[in-house]
Design a protein around this motif. Structure first.
Motif, PDB file in Angstrom:
ATOM      1  N   MET A 220       0.769  -1.149  -0.012  1.00 32.14           N
ATOM      2  CA  MET A 220      -0.074   0.173  -0.049  1.00 32.14           C
ATOM      3  C   MET A 220       1.045   1.384   0.001  1.00 32.14           C
ATOM      4  SD  MET A 220      -3.077  -1.062   2.611  1.00 32.14           S
ATOM      5  CE  MET A 220      -3.781   0.431   2.485  1.00 32.14           C
ATOM      6  N   LEU A 221       1.967   1.247   0.862  1.00 33.28           N
ATOM      7  CA  LEU A 221       2.681   2.319   0.614  1.00 33.28           C
ATOM      8  C   LEU A 221       3.554   2.713  -0.607  1.00 33.28           C
ATOM      9  CD1 LEU A 221       4.353   4.572   2.622  1.00 33.28           C
ATOM     10  CD2 LEU A 221       5.776   3.092   3.211  1.00 33.28           C
ATOM     11  N   PHE A 222       3.793   1.480  -1.369  1.00 33.34           N
ATOM     12  CA  PHE A 222       4.576   1.717  -2.688  1.00 33.34           C
ATOM     13  C   PHE A 222       3.680   2.114  -3.539  1.00 33.34           C
ATOM     14  CE2 PHE A 222       6.615   0.233  -6.271  1.00 33.34           C
ATOM     15  CZ  PHE A 222       7.772   0.812  -6.326  1.00 33.34           C
ATOM     16  N   ALA A 223       2.195   1.753  -3.408  1.00 30.68           N
ATOM     17  CA  ALA A 223       1.291   2.121  -4.383  1.00 30.68           C
ATOM     18  C   ALA A 223       0.939   4.019  -4.179  1.00 30.68           C
ATOM     19  CB  ALA A 223      -0.181   1.381  -4.115  1.00 30.68           C
ATOM     20  N   LEU A 224       0.855   4.150  -3.139  1.00 31.65           N
ATOM     21  CA  LEU A 224       0.726   5.695  -2.770  1.00 31.65           C
ATOM     22  C   LEU A 224       1.827   6.479  -3.430  1.00 31.65           C
ATOM     23  CD1 LEU A 224      -0.666   5.526   0.739  1.00 31.65           C
ATOM     24  CD2 LEU A 224      -2.153   6.115  -1.471  1.00 31.65           C
ATOM     25  N   LEU A 225       3.038   5.679  -3.379  1.00 32.14           N
ATOM     26  CA  LEU A 225       4.344   6.517  -3.869  1.00 32.14           C
ATOM     27  C   LEU A 225       4.205   6.605  -5.211  1.00 32.14           C
ATOM     28  CD1 LEU A 225       7.056   7.878  -3.312  1.00 32.14           C
ATOM     29  CD2 LEU A 225       7.821   5.576  -3.157  1.00 32.14           C
ATOM     30  N   LEU A 226       3.772   5.684  -5.846  1.00 35.86           N
ATOM     31  CA  LEU A 226       3.550   5.575  -7.406  1.00 35.86           C
ATOM     32  C   LEU A 226       2.620   6.766  -7.869  1.00 35.86           C
ATOM     33  CD1 LEU A 226       3.721   1.809  -8.322  1.00 35.86           C
ATOM     34  CD2 LEU A 226       5.355   3.447  -8.844  1.00 35.86           C
ATOM     35  N   PHE A 227       1.326   6.696  -7.091  1.00 37.51           N
ATOM     36  CA  PHE A 227       0.563   7.461  -7.464  1.00 37.51           C
ATOM     37  C   PHE A 227       1.022   9.130  -7.407  1.00 37.51           C
ATOM     38  CE2 PHE A 227      -3.357  10.219  -6.623  1.00 37.51           C
ATOM     39  CZ  PHE A 227      -4.152   9.770  -7.689  1.00 37.51           C
ATOM     40  N   GLY A 228       1.772   9.524  -6.682  1.00 32.84           N
ATOM     41  CA  GLY A 228       2.312  10.760  -6.496  1.00 32.84           C
ATOM     42  C   GLY A 228       3.444  10.877  -7.482  1.00 32.84           C
ATOM     43  N   SER A 275      16.398 -10.568  -6.677  1.00 36.49           N
ATOM     44  CA  SER A 275      16.263  -9.147  -6.850  1.00 36.49           C
ATOM     45  C   SER A 275      16.837  -8.524  -7.998  1.00 36.49           C
ATOM     46  CB  SER A 275      17.197  -8.612  -5.501  1.00 36.49           C
ATOM     47  OG  SER A 275      18.588  -9.014  -5.704  1.00 36.49           O
ATOM     48  N   VAL A 276      17.809  -8.988  -8.826  1.00 35.03           N
ATOM     49  CA  VAL A 276      18.075  -8.513 -10.030  1.00 35.03           C
ATOM     50  C   VAL A 276      17.091  -8.689 -10.870  1.00 35.03           C
ATOM     51  CG1 VAL A 276      19.910  -8.706 -11.930  1.00 35.03           C
ATOM     52  CG2 VAL A 276      20.650  -9.266  -9.455  1.00 35.03           C
ATOM     53  N   SER A 277      16.185  -9.911 -10.829  1.00 38.68           N
ATOM     54  CA  SER A 277      14.925 -10.250 -11.924  1.00 38.68           C
ATOM     55  C   SER A 277      14.032  -8.971 -11.524  1.00 38.68           C
ATOM     56  CB  SER A 277      14.651 -11.462 -11.675  1.00 38.68           C
ATOM     57  OG  SER A 277      13.439 -11.617 -12.426  1.00 38.68           O
ATOM     58  N   LEU A 278      13.738  -8.678 -10.343  1.00 36.38           N
ATOM     59  CA  LEU A 278      12.729  -7.850 -10.016  1.00 36.38           C
ATOM     60  C   LEU A 278      12.986  -6.526 -10.554  1.00 36.38           C
ATOM     61  CD1 LEU A 278      10.040  -7.197  -8.577  1.00 36.38           C
ATOM     62  CD2 LEU A 278      11.086  -6.888  -6.509  1.00 36.38           C
ATOM     63  N   ASN A 279      14.301  -6.101 -10.210  1.00 38.43           N
ATOM     64  CA  ASN A 279      14.739  -4.668 -10.446  1.00 38.43           C
ATOM     65  C   ASN A 279      14.559  -4.472 -12.134  1.00 38.43           C
ATOM     66  OD1 ASN A 279      15.256  -3.846  -7.924  1.00 38.43           O
ATOM     67  ND2 ASN A 279      17.395  -4.352  -7.980  1.00 38.43           N
ATOM     68  N   ALA A 280      15.152  -5.774 -12.776  1.00 37.34           N
ATOM     69  CA  ALA A 280      14.945  -5.522 -14.289  1.00 37.34           C
ATOM     70  C   ALA A 280      13.535  -5.343 -14.647  1.00 37.34           C
ATOM     71  CB  ALA A 280      15.726  -6.765 -15.109  1.00 37.34           C
ATOM     72  N   LEU A 306       3.652  -4.169 -10.098  1.00 41.43           N
ATOM     73  CA  LEU A 306       4.350  -4.296  -8.761  1.00 41.43           C
ATOM     74  C   LEU A 306       3.650  -5.571  -8.201  1.00 41.43           C
ATOM     75  CD1 LEU A 306       5.670  -3.837  -5.969  1.00 41.43           C
ATOM     76  CD2 LEU A 306       3.695  -2.265  -5.578  1.00 41.43           C
ATOM     77  N   LYS A 307       2.357  -5.849  -8.413  1.00 38.11           N
ATOM     78  CA  LYS A 307       1.725  -7.025  -7.976  1.00 38.11           C
ATOM     79  C   LYS A 307       2.271  -8.157  -8.778  1.00 38.11           C
ATOM     80  CE  LYS A 307      -2.089  -4.099  -6.769  1.00 38.11           C
ATOM     81  NZ  LYS A 307      -3.447  -3.512  -6.909  1.00 38.11           N
ATOM     82  N   TRP A 308       2.341  -8.053 -10.140  1.00 36.78           N
ATOM     83  CA  TRP A 308       2.607  -9.176 -11.275  1.00 36.78           C
ATOM     84  C   TRP A 308       3.894  -9.702 -10.925  1.00 36.78           C
ATOM     85  CZ3 TRP A 308      -0.901 -11.787 -13.249  1.00 36.78           C
ATOM     86  CH2 TRP A 308      -0.614 -12.656 -14.480  1.00 36.78           C
ATOM     87  N   PHE A 309       4.926  -8.823 -10.910  1.00 33.37           N
ATOM     88  CA  PHE A 309       6.337  -9.241 -10.652  1.00 33.37           C
ATOM     89  C   PHE A 309       6.739  -9.399  -9.327  1.00 33.37           C
ATOM     90  CE2 PHE A 309       6.417  -7.340 -14.903  1.00 33.37           C
ATOM     91  CZ  PHE A 309       6.718  -8.601 -15.714  1.00 33.37           C
ATOM     92  N   ALA A 310       6.251  -9.101  -8.223  1.00 34.99           N
ATOM     93  CA  ALA A 310       6.782  -9.267  -7.062  1.00 34.99           C
ATOM     94  C   ALA A 310       5.773 -10.030  -6.051  1.00 34.99           C
ATOM     95  CB  ALA A 310       6.524  -7.791  -6.237  1.00 34.99           C
ATOM     96  N   LEU A 311       4.610 -10.016  -6.174  1.00 34.68           N
ATOM     97  CA  LEU A 311       3.558 -10.777  -5.266  1.00 34.68           C
ATOM     98  C   LEU A 311       3.310 -11.993  -5.997  1.00 34.68           C
ATOM     99  CD1 LEU A 311       1.276  -8.090  -4.009  1.00 34.68           C
ATOM    100  CD2 LEU A 311       3.409  -9.096  -2.895  1.00 34.68           C
ATOM    101  N   PHE A 312       2.910 -11.991  -7.307  1.00 35.44           N
ATOM    102  CA  PHE A 312       2.417 -13.193  -8.236  1.00 35.44           C
ATOM    103  C   PHE A 312       3.645 -14.537  -8.089  1.00 35.44           C
ATOM    104  CE2 PHE A 312       0.987 -15.267 -12.059  1.00 35.44           C
ATOM    105  CZ  PHE A 312      -0.110 -16.000 -11.462  1.00 35.44           C
ATOM    106  N   PRO A 313       4.831 -14.245  -8.301  1.00 40.54           N
ATOM    107  CA  PRO A 313       5.502 -15.258  -8.171  1.00 40.54           C
ATOM    108  C   PRO A 313       5.642 -15.963  -6.757  1.00 40.54           C
ATOM    109  CG  PRO A 313       6.682 -13.184  -9.135  1.00 40.54           C
ATOM    110  CD  PRO A 313       5.420 -12.990  -8.822  1.00 40.54           C
ATOM    111  N   ILE A 314       5.461 -15.366  -5.722  1.00 42.31           N
ATOM    112  CA  ILE A 314       5.348 -15.873  -4.321  1.00 42.31           C
ATOM    113  C   ILE A 314       4.227 -17.064  -4.307  1.00 42.31           C
ATOM    114  CG2 ILE A 314       5.250 -15.480  -1.799  1.00 42.31           C
ATOM    115  CD1 ILE A 314       6.636 -12.864  -2.316  1.00 42.31           C
TER     116      ILE A 314
END
Length: 394
Positions: A220-228, A275-280, A306-314
């Motif tokens: 949620m914090l990262f989503a608010l940062l993206l919105f700004g 982490s390299v994969s996520l940053n790319a 963010l949801k597709w590459f960070a949460l969905f792989p988990i």
């Protein structure tokens, strides 16, 4: 009687003995040697010239000079014969000593220890060196069905990248709005957490609940940062050509596919090389988002990334851990979804995705099992020693 001076030596005596006329000139008969003297003479003939030379040069040590006017010829002959016998006996003794066999002491047995001094070179090995050779001791023989199940994680990630690119193309063309994408991604995230909680209802611990809450707060914090930051990210690459952006996007997605964490043990955090994969993936998403028209589309696309590459792989790793059938079902759903979305964009890419998925899932396992027969792994005494550490607990 006139006494002639005589030279004491082996050559002179041998000439006097062999020539009777010389003995008569000296007033005495030739010296008759005993049988022992004859045998010594015969043995001395085989001695080295150095011994004879030494014998001929040592009459001065016998007690008389080279010219002795007070000695008769008989005394000289007797003394010379005695000296000759002594020199020949010494020659025989030297010959026997030189021909005596040398006793070779056996060497101590070789030990595979470098910290002690041995009678062997450092690179010496005995006949038992290759007896410890082991071939393919740690080689694991694979089963086809097991390898097929393990390759599904690669097909899943490839299909997820294809789905993400198709979502961007629909946003870029206007077929999909940012508002729809926000609602779809949010609902999918909530359903995923609910499904996770249902599956983990009997295994969940308080520590896992705390991790889950921290994950939701961070998202949620990262989503608010993206919105700004959406207005800034939308104009980030205005001065860059689109061909460069497309090329860099392909490179970053290739890095994401190569360094992705395909293991099933990491369910709480992202570690190297994941982490390299996520940053790319994030860099590729930012480049693609800069080509969209409005700020809402940029925010919707980046939040979906963010949801597709960070949460969905988990979530996919969790399904793979609890059930192989669930992982296979997820693979088929993602592959069909990617193919269906690309059928309206480019049929050639859709067909290429189908063939690549089938090749990775079904052909590559056969290839791996076939080349396994040519594997030749050897181990032996040349390998590094592994120390065994014993721990004692009191």
């Amino acid at each position: 009687m006139k006494i002639m001076p005589t030279r004491i030596g082996v050559p002179f005596l041998s000439r006097r003995r062999d020539n009777p006329s010389d003995s008569a000139a000296l007033g005495s008969s030739p010296t008759r040697l005993s049988p022992l003297s004859h045998s010594l003479d015969e043995a001395a003939e085989g001695s080295s010239p150095a011994v004879l030379k030494k014998s001929s040069a040592s009459p001065a040590r016998t007690g008389f000079s080279r010219f002795s006017p007070h000695r008769s010829a008989g005394d000289v002959d007797a003394t010379s014969g005695l000296y000759l016998a002594t020199s020949r006996a010494a020659a025989i003794a030297a010959t026997v000593t030189s021909t005596r066999p040398t006793v070779v002491q056996p060497r101590r047995p070789w030990r595979k220890l470098l910290y002690i001094k041995q009678e062997y070179p450092d690179d010496y090995v005995d006949d038992t060196f290759l007896m410890e050779l082991q071939k393919n001791a740690n080689v694991r023989m694979y089963d086809y069905s097991t390898v097929v199940i393990q390759t599904t994680v690669i097909t899943q990630h490839l299909s997820s990248i294809m789905i993400f690119i198709s979502v961007f193309i629909n946003l870029y063309r206007g077929s999909l709005t940012g508002k729809t994408l926000v609602w779809c991604s949010s609902i999918s995230t909530v359903l995923g957490f609910v499904f996770w909680d249902i599956l983990n209802m009997y295994l969940r611990t308080p520590e896992q609940r705390i991790v889950r809450l921290n994950l939701i707060k961070g998202a949620m914090l990262f989503a608010l940062l993206l919105f700004g930051l959406s207005p800034i990210l939308r104009t980030l690459t205005e001065d860059t050509s689109r061909d460069t952006i497309w090329a860099m996007t392909v490179i970053f997605f290739g890095v994401n596919l190569a360094f992705h964490d395909y293991s099933t043990g990491n369910l709480t955090n992202i570690r190297f090389p994941g982490s390299v994969s996520l940053n790319a993936a994030v860099l590729a998403s930012v480049l693609l988002a800069s080509q969209l028209n409005n700020n809402l589309s940029v925010f919707a696309f980046l939040s979906f990334a963010l949801k597709w590459f960070a949460l969905f792989p988990i979530f996919r790793r969790y399904l793979k851990r609890i059930s192989d059938a669930a992982s296979m079902a997820t693979t088929m759903v993602l592959a069909l979804m990617a193919t269906a979305l690309f059928m309206y964009i480019n049929k050639a890419v859709a067909l290429l995705h189908i063939f690549s998925s089938l090749f990775i899932t079904f052909v590559c396992p056969l290839w791996l099992i076939w080349v396994q027969r040519y594997k030749n792994e050897i181990h032996g005494p040349w390998d590094e020693a592994r120390p065994i550490v014993h721990r004692y607990f009191h």
